[in-house]
Write a protein that holds these residues in place. Sequence first.
Motif, mmCIF file in Angstrom:
data_model
loop_
_atom_site.group_PDB
_atom_site.id
_atom_site.type_symbol
_atom_site.label_atom_id
_atom_site.label_comp_id
_atom_site.label_asym_id
_atom_site.label_seq_id
_atom_site.Cartn_x
_atom_site.Cartn_y
_atom_site.Cartn_z
ATOM 1 N N PHE A 58 0.850 -1.184 0.000
ATOM 2 C CA PHE A 58 0.000 0.000 0.000
ATOM 3 C C PHE A 58 0.886 1.235 0.000
ATOM 4 C CE2 PHE A 58 -2.660 -3.252 1.799
ATOM 5 C CZ PHE A 58 -3.941 -2.962 1.354
ATOM 6 N N THR A 59 0.381 2.319 -0.535
ATOM 7 C CA THR A 59 1.026 3.616 -0.416
ATOM 8 C C THR A 59 0.169 4.486 0.488
ATOM 9 O OG1 THR A 59 1.982 3.439 -2.622
ATOM 10 C CG2 THR A 59 1.867 5.641 -1.649
ATOM 11 N N LEU A 60 0.756 4.882 1.637
ATOM 12 C CA LEU A 60 -0.004 5.618 2.645
ATOM 13 C C LEU A 60 0.636 6.968 2.930
ATOM 14 C CD1 LEU A 60 -0.502 2.714 5.221
ATOM 15 C CD2 LEU A 60 -2.010 3.361 3.348
ATOM 16 N N ALA A 61 -0.202 7.892 3.365
ATOM 17 C CA ALA A 61 0.337 9.160 3.850
ATOM 18 C C ALA A 61 1.174 8.883 5.096
ATOM 19 C CB ALA A 61 -0.799 10.127 4.168
ATOM 20 N N SER A 62 2.413 9.382 5.112
ATOM 21 C CA SER A 62 3.363 9.013 6.161
ATOM 22 C C SER A 62 2.939 9.468 7.544
ATOM 23 C CB SER A 62 4.740 9.587 5.829
ATOM 24 O OG SER A 62 4.654 10.998 5.728
ATOM 25 N N SER A 63 2.088 10.468 7.612
ATOM 26 C CA SER A 63 1.712 11.008 8.923
ATOM 27 C C SER A 63 0.454 10.386 9.499
ATOM 28 C CB SER A 63 1.498 12.525 8.804
ATOM 29 O OG SER A 63 0.456 12.786 7.877
ATOM 30 N N SER A 64 -0.183 9.491 8.717
ATOM 31 C CA SER A 64 -1.486 8.998 9.167
ATOM 32 C C SER A 64 -1.383 7.604 9.760
ATOM 33 C CB SER A 64 -2.464 8.978 7.983
ATOM 34 O OG SER A 64 -2.024 8.058 7.015
ATOM 35 N N ALA A 65 -2.234 7.345 10.767
ATOM 36 C CA ALA A 65 -2.416 6.006 11.321
ATOM 37 C C ALA A 65 -3.799 5.535 10.898
ATOM 38 C CB ALA A 65 -2.299 6.041 12.833
ATOM 39 N N GLN A 66 -3.852 4.346 10.284
ATOM 40 C CA GLN A 66 -5.119 3.863 9.741
ATOM 41 C C GLN A 66 -5.397 2.455 10.226
ATOM 42 O OE1 GLN A 66 -6.081 4.891 5.651
ATOM 43 N NE2 GLN A 66 -4.102 5.904 5.442
ATOM 44 N N LYS A 67 -6.683 2.111 10.216
ATOM 45 C CA LYS A 67 -7.083 0.774 10.653
ATOM 46 C C LYS A 67 -6.663 -0.260 9.613
ATOM 47 C CE LYS A 67 -10.992 -1.968 12.272
ATOM 48 N NZ LYS A 67 -12.445 -2.002 12.542
ATOM 49 N N LEU A 68 -6.085 -1.355 10.082
ATOM 50 C CA LEU A 68 -5.658 -2.464 9.228
ATOM 51 C C LEU A 68 -6.453 -3.716 9.609
ATOM 52 C CD1 LEU A 68 -3.764 -4.139 7.341
ATOM 53 C CD2 LEU A 68 -2.139 -4.218 9.252
ATOM 54 N N THR A 69 -7.180 -4.298 8.646
ATOM 55 C CA THR A 69 -7.904 -5.541 8.887
ATOM 56 C C THR A 69 -7.532 -6.559 7.815
ATOM 57 O OG1 THR A 69 -9.828 -4.829 7.594
ATOM 58 C CG2 THR A 69 -9.859 -4.370 9.948
ATOM 59 N N ILE A 70 -7.508 -7.824 8.221
ATOM 60 C CA ILE A 70 -7.174 -8.908 7.297
ATOM 61 C C ILE A 70 -8.203 -10.025 7.477
ATOM 62 C CG2 ILE A 70 -5.426 -10.591 6.581
ATOM 63 C CD1 ILE A 70 -3.314 -8.732 7.762
ATOM 64 N N LYS A 71 -8.753 -10.496 6.341
ATOM 65 C CA LYS A 71 -9.716 -11.589 6.354
ATOM 66 C C LYS A 71 -9.263 -12.671 5.387
ATOM 67 C CE LYS A 71 -13.722 -8.544 7.201
ATOM 68 N NZ LYS A 71 -15.032 -8.111 6.674
ATOM 69 N N HIS A 72 -9.495 -13.913 5.775
ATOM 70 C CA HIS A 72 -9.212 -15.049 4.893
ATOM 71 C C HIS A 72 -10.104 -16.203 5.314
ATOM 72 C CE1 HIS A 72 -7.167 -18.217 2.661
ATOM 73 N NE2 HIS A 72 -6.462 -17.289 2.034
ATOM 74 N N LEU A 73 -10.694 -16.870 4.315
ATOM 75 C CA LEU A 73 -11.594 -17.971 4.591
ATOM 76 C C LEU A 73 -10.909 -19.031 5.448
ATOM 77 C CD1 LEU A 73 -14.363 -19.263 4.003
ATOM 78 C CD2 LEU A 73 -13.334 -20.363 2.017
#
Length: 797
Positions: A58-73
């Motif tokens: 991913f390319t993210l804004a360096s100053s931001s903290a964002q929610k990370l979620t991962i799903k897999h069957l």
Amino acid sequence: MFKQFFATSALAFATTVCVAQQKVTIKVVDEKSSALKNATVTVGNTTKQTDLNGIVEFTLASSSAQKLTIKHLGFKEFATTTHSSQTNYNIKLEVNTIQSDAVFVYGTRAKENSATTFKNLNKEDIKKNNLGQDIPYLLDQTPGVIIGSDAGAGIGYTTMRIRGSDNSRINVTLNGIPLNDAESMGSFFVNLPDFASNTESIQIQRGIGTSTNGAGAFGASLNFQTDALETNPYAELNNTFGSFNTWKNTIKAGTGLIYDTYAFNVRLSRIASDGFVNPSFSDMKSFYVDGGIYTDKHTLKATVFSGKEKTYQAWNGIPEDKLETDRRYNEFTYPEQTDNYWQTHSHLHYTYTINPQWTLNTALHYTRGKGYYEEFRENDKFENYGLDSIIIKDKDDNTASVIKRSDLVRRRWLDNHFYGVTYNVNYKPNNQLNLTLGGAANKYLGDHYGEVIWATYASNSKLGDKYYFNDATKTDVNVYLKTDYRLDKWLFNADLQVRSIHYEAQGNDNKVKNFTFEDDNLFFNPKVGTTYFISPNANVYASYAYAGKEPVRKDYVENPKNEFPKPEYMQDIEAGYRYSSAVFSLGANIYAMLYKDQLVPTGTLNDTGSALRINVPNSRRLGIELDGLWNISDQFSWAATAALSKNTIVDFVEMVPVLDDNWDAITEEPIAHGNTDIAMSPSTVISNNLTYKALPNLSFSLLSKYVSRMYLDNTSTEARSIDPYFVHHARAIYSFSAWGLKNVDLNLTANNLFNAKYETAGYTWRQRMENSTAIEHYNYYYPQATTNFLLGLNIRF
């Protein structure tokens, strides 16, 4: 409007350049540290899937903290928050022992890398297009698909063709349970408005595909999986407003897992539109309810969903001479010239995981449907309704006049029940071998009848009298055995199905008196294939399939040749290449579909807008299909499909009716045409989707579709055809979280961006009068809407 659109795009692009960004790499593994491919990773409002190595960037804004979620069957959902100082994440998922709803579709879906031509659409793909238009409109960007709508705007009655085959050849299952109507074999999504809001994924198999339940698949199979289990409570409000007074209102909620065992979900929806054709309104309502018990070894889930529709009839299309002067024309003017139908589906699924090697899945289902269409008939004959002529005597001169006709209003009813059981047992002793034994037994009971509810002259009719009544019974039983065997770089597939059909009807039909028949068919449908893995990213495959399919009701009732219709058979040969990586993916395949006694459309429709068909001894569909995706950069991606084909009837002989002065057919004139194109089967279908992500949560897409000339009948005559069309749509999606809301999605779609005038379907008929040598023809078309807009607002709590 367009200036503002492009100005917004430019501003967003400039913003992107100016904000400091950094690349973040996420690797997803299981408990044994093995890479997990196709894990769904969401950072903020951007979702991607891991590649073969379990990696996604991913390319993210360096100053931001964002929610990370991962799903897999099969694994528990993972959630955390990104940190501005961290650019690499190595995340291990825990196995989830709770059974997934995905097992309900396991027996009838093509597995990854199997020797079958298929495409999967996930929840995100569906969500982008779910603005109230019918299910076929979600599939428009898949290879070889042609969509259209009677009303022109995608709401109400819609049509879909895949590889030139109409919906009577497209098998549809909902969690493995057949949807196709047992008699017409069509799937009428107008009876399931907003079903997309409860759809987790769709698999489209082109060609014969894997063994499945319900009507035989000669063009394609659509396999729907409803919403997967959500462990956390949620609520959603989804609304759409658009051109032609189009509205979609949906409320949806779920409890999540209660005591780690129970879960319940509910949805209420309404979709309404005035339609492009005037008039062609739709008013549709639906609900969906499910409740389940989920344990380590057992899943028991009950689902009830229902739809009710009222649509103004636009199924006659418009005559050719109206295309230039009034594309919104509808020849019907009676205010209640409507179709009215409700349908309720009840499913009960049970899954038992005996041990890691054995799984049992079974389901009971019952569908109740009832409805009618109402129509005004001008100066219709009494004899058509079993009514006596009216004799009126003049008292003054003792003369009498005879009235044999009357204006009237009639309703034609369908009243049916469909129920049965499906099952499959899966045995996987090791990673090399997989066996599935499955099947179904289904029963259909259907009544067809008509009533006259008003007449200028009532004759001897009484309210509630049925001027025709016909009941039908159909039993469909099938059993199949599938096996997959992996040997080094080779994967071998075999699939054997036996299908038995008994179909009978008795009574009077609307057009045919004493319409009674009985037909039995037994089909053996074998399929074999192999896949060779060139590398972890690429493979080639080849397959051969043979299948038979029974005629549909109209083939018995309204056969243009007055012959008892034959079942049709097909050999399907497919070969292809697949490549997939995080940057680029490509699917390419060639196919040959070779028919015996194919039932092809004549070009003429019956009085409910359904194409009449005849058997032709030899015909074929040959083609090549391409499906690619290129992630050019973090901002740009390009997806495209192409389907090139040659669809041929060998030595076609047309039968032109010859009419007397009363317009009654007295004979037929044969005309030999040699090899011709199959009606409604274009040689070229191309789609394009160019997407620009101005910000991680803001994207713009340009979607295009080109369809070459389609012939209305089987004579390859340009005067009876639909012109090629090239149509473009634009879409902007903005997602964000604010005010304590989990997610807010704004979706603005401009359909037919450049105001193209085009038609997606039509019909024709030819005739010669007895006292003339000239053959006349009449063309009707279904024009689609000019530039129109849909704006969606989805809020999730």
